[in-house]
Motif scaffolding. Structure first.
Motif, PDB file in Angstrom:
ATOM      1  N   ASP A 162       0.832  -1.209   0.000  1.00 40.74           N
ATOM      2  CA  ASP A 162       0.000   0.000   0.000  1.00 40.74           C
ATOM      3  C   ASP A 162       0.865   1.256   0.000  1.00 40.74           C
ATOM      4  N   ASP A 163       1.905   1.263   0.819  1.00 39.49           N
ATOM      5  CA  ASP A 163       2.794   2.432   0.868  1.00 39.49           C
ATOM      6  C   ASP A 163       3.603   2.586  -0.417  1.00 39.49           C
ATOM      7  N   VAL A 164       4.033   1.490  -1.005  1.00 34.57           N
ATOM      8  CA  VAL A 164       4.757   1.568  -2.271  1.00 34.57           C
ATOM      9  C   VAL A 164       3.863   2.201  -3.335  1.00 34.57           C
ATOM     10  N   VAL A 165       2.625   1.778  -3.401  1.00 34.29           N
ATOM     11  CA  VAL A 165       1.678   2.357  -4.356  1.00 34.29           C
ATOM     12  C   VAL A 165       1.500   3.846  -4.068  1.00 34.29           C
ATOM     13  N   ARG A 166       1.315   4.196  -2.814  1.00 34.26           N
ATOM     14  CA  ARG A 166       1.076   5.586  -2.428  1.00 34.26           C
ATOM     15  C   ARG A 166       2.263   6.485  -2.761  1.00 34.26           C
ATOM     16  N   PHE A 167       3.478   6.016  -2.508  1.00 36.09           N
ATOM     17  CA  PHE A 167       4.649   6.860  -2.690  1.00 36.09           C
ATOM     18  C   PHE A 167       5.240   6.828  -4.100  1.00 36.09           C
ATOM     19  N   THR A 168       5.019   5.745  -4.851  1.00 39.81           N
ATOM     20  CA  THR A 168       5.602   5.656  -6.189  1.00 39.81           C
ATOM     21  C   THR A 168       4.599   5.872  -7.305  1.00 39.81           C
ATOM     22  N   GLY A 169       3.315   5.732  -7.002  1.00 44.35           N
ATOM     23  CA  GLY A 169       2.304   5.844  -8.038  1.00 44.35           C
ATOM     24  C   GLY A 169       2.178   4.580  -8.874  1.00 44.35           C
ATOM     25  N   ALA A 170       2.866   3.519  -8.471  1.00 45.84           N
ATOM     26  CA  ALA A 170       2.785   2.251  -9.197  1.00 45.84           C
ATOM     27  C   ALA A 170       1.389   1.656  -9.051  1.00 45.84           C
ATOM     28  N   SER A 171       1.033   0.835  -9.986  1.00 45.47           N
ATOM     29  CA  SER A 171      -0.233   0.118  -9.917  1.00 45.47           C
ATOM     30  C   SER A 171      -0.147  -0.950  -8.824  1.00 45.47           C
ATOM     31  N   PRO A 172      -1.213  -1.147  -8.044  1.00 42.68           N
ATOM     32  CA  PRO A 172      -1.180  -2.215  -7.032  1.00 42.68           C
ATOM     33  C   PRO A 172      -0.852  -3.579  -7.636  1.00 42.68           C
ATOM     34  N   ALA A 173      -1.261  -3.808  -8.862  1.00 46.40           N
ATOM     35  CA  ALA A 173      -0.989  -5.093  -9.510  1.00 46.40           C
ATOM     36  C   ALA A 173       0.480  -5.270  -9.865  1.00 46.40           C
ATOM     37  N   SER A 174       1.246  -4.186  -9.864  1.00 44.58           N
ATOM     38  CA  SER A 174       2.659  -4.296 -10.243  1.00 44.58           C
ATOM     39  C   SER A 174       3.587  -4.512  -9.054  1.00 44.58           C
ATOM     40  N   VAL A 175       3.070  -4.380  -7.840  1.00 41.22           N
ATOM     41  CA  VAL A 175       3.903  -4.463  -6.639  1.00 41.22           C
ATOM     42  C   VAL A 175       3.966  -5.903  -6.136  1.00 41.22           C
ATOM     43  N   SER A 176       5.182  -6.338  -5.781  1.00 47.21           N
ATOM     44  CA  SER A 176       5.348  -7.647  -5.149  1.00 47.21           C
ATOM     45  C   SER A 176       6.198  -7.478  -3.899  1.00 47.21           C
ATOM     46  N   VAL A 177       5.934  -8.337  -2.908  1.00 46.63           N
ATOM     47  CA  VAL A 177       6.659  -8.286  -1.638  1.00 46.63           C
ATOM     48  C   VAL A 177       7.004  -9.711  -1.234  1.00 46.63           C
ATOM     49  N   SER A 178       8.283  -9.938  -0.935  1.00 44.80           N
ATOM     50  CA  SER A 178       8.681 -11.238  -0.403  1.00 44.80           C
ATOM     51  C   SER A 178       9.146 -11.049   1.036  1.00 44.80           C
ATOM     52  N   ILE A 179       8.919 -12.066   1.849  1.00 50.88           N
ATOM     53  CA  ILE A 179       9.355 -12.033   3.244  1.00 50.88           C
ATOM     54  C   ILE A 179      10.098 -13.328   3.513  1.00 50.88           C
ATOM     55  N   GLU A 180      11.315 -13.180   4.023  1.00 51.87           N
ATOM     56  CA  GLU A 180      12.169 -14.337   4.259  1.00 51.87           C
ATOM     57  C   GLU A 180      12.636 -14.346   5.715  1.00 51.87           C
ATOM     58  N   ASP A 181      12.456 -15.466   6.370  1.00 53.19           N
ATOM     59  CA  ASP A 181      12.953 -15.642   7.736  1.00 53.19           C
ATOM     60  C   ASP A 181      14.433 -15.995   7.684  1.00 53.19           C
ATOM     61  N   ILE A 182      15.244 -15.255   8.433  1.00 50.38           N
ATOM     62  CA  ILE A 182      16.684 -15.498   8.514  1.00 50.38           C
ATOM     63  C   ILE A 182      17.020 -15.759   9.982  1.00 50.38           C
ATOM     64  N   PRO A 183      17.546 -16.913  10.304  1.00 45.31           N
ATOM     65  CA  PRO A 183      17.919 -17.196  11.696  1.00 45.31           C
ATOM     66  C   PRO A 183      18.925 -16.157  12.206  1.00 45.31           C
ATOM     67  N   SER A 184      18.811 -15.805  13.477  1.00 53.35           N
ATOM     68  CA  SER A 184      19.671 -14.764  14.051  1.00 53.35           C
ATOM     69  C   SER A 184      21.156 -15.099  13.927  1.00 53.35           C
ATOM     70  N   ASN A 185      21.505 -16.383  14.010  1.00 58.22           N
ATOM     71  CA  ASN A 185      22.921 -16.754  13.908  1.00 58.22           C
ATOM     72  C   ASN A 185      23.463 -16.630  12.481  1.00 58.22           C
ATOM     73  N   GLU A 186      22.591 -16.391  11.501  1.00 55.85           N
ATOM     74  CA  GLU A 186      23.003 -16.201  10.108  1.00 55.85           C
ATOM     75  C   GLU A 186      22.840 -14.744   9.647  1.00 55.85           C
ATOM     76  N   TRP A 187      22.320 -13.883  10.525  1.00 55.77           N
ATOM     77  CA  TRP A 187      21.967 -12.506  10.158  1.00 55.77           C
ATOM     78  C   TRP A 187      23.166 -11.723   9.610  1.00 55.77           C
ATOM     79  N   LYS A 188      24.274 -11.767  10.319  1.00 60.55           N
ATOM     80  CA  LYS A 188      25.446 -10.989   9.896  1.00 60.55           C
ATOM     81  C   LYS A 188      25.909 -11.414   8.510  1.00 60.55           C
TER      82      LYS A 188
END
Length: 126
Positions: free
Chosen positions: A77-103
């Motif tokens: 929603d914020d990407v659409v609001r700030f960039t003017g992109a179409s909602p259909a063009s926006v994609s978001v991925s979320i990946e879990d990274i264990p804390s011991n691998e973060w660095k």
């Protein structure tokens, strides 16, 4: 005559291209026949818009799938609001990274090594 910043001809062609339709009709009365090069250029332009933007989020494990879905929607929603992109063009991925691998997997390659393009810096260092 301009409608929403586009000529009627541009509006019709971009609308058709945006819907994935082939534009092969003669647009007589709206500026003449649209040539193949113009159609291809507009199709390429429309394809570029549909191909961006993508946001990648990395988190420590522990959030529910529902929380991740809500976060992805809020970001989109914020990407659409700030960039003017179409909602259909926006994609978001979320990946879990264990804390011991973060660095190794996040901090070094994405934060430290890309400091020049990091628009929001963290309040920690590693």
């Amino acid at each position: 005559m301009k409608d929403n910043g586009f000529s009627r001809r541009e509006f019709m062609v971009k609308g058709a291209v945006g819907l994935g339709l082939a534009v092969t009709v003669e647009l007589s009365g709206l500026g003449g026949v649209l040539n193949t090069h113009a159609v291809k250029a507009l199709a390429a332009e429309a394809a570029k818009e549909k191909a961006m933007p993508h946001v990648s989020v990395k988190l420590w494990p522990g959030r529910s799938e529902e929380d991740k879905k809500r976060l992805a929607e809020a970001i989109a929603d914020d990407v659409v609001r700030f960039t003017g992109a179409s909602p259909a063009s926006v994609s978001v991925s979320i990946e879990d990274i264990p804390s011991n691998e973060w660095k190794e997997r996040v901090y070094d390659p994405e934060i430290r090594d890309k400091a020049d393009i990091l628009y929001k810096k963290p309040g920690y260092s590693m």
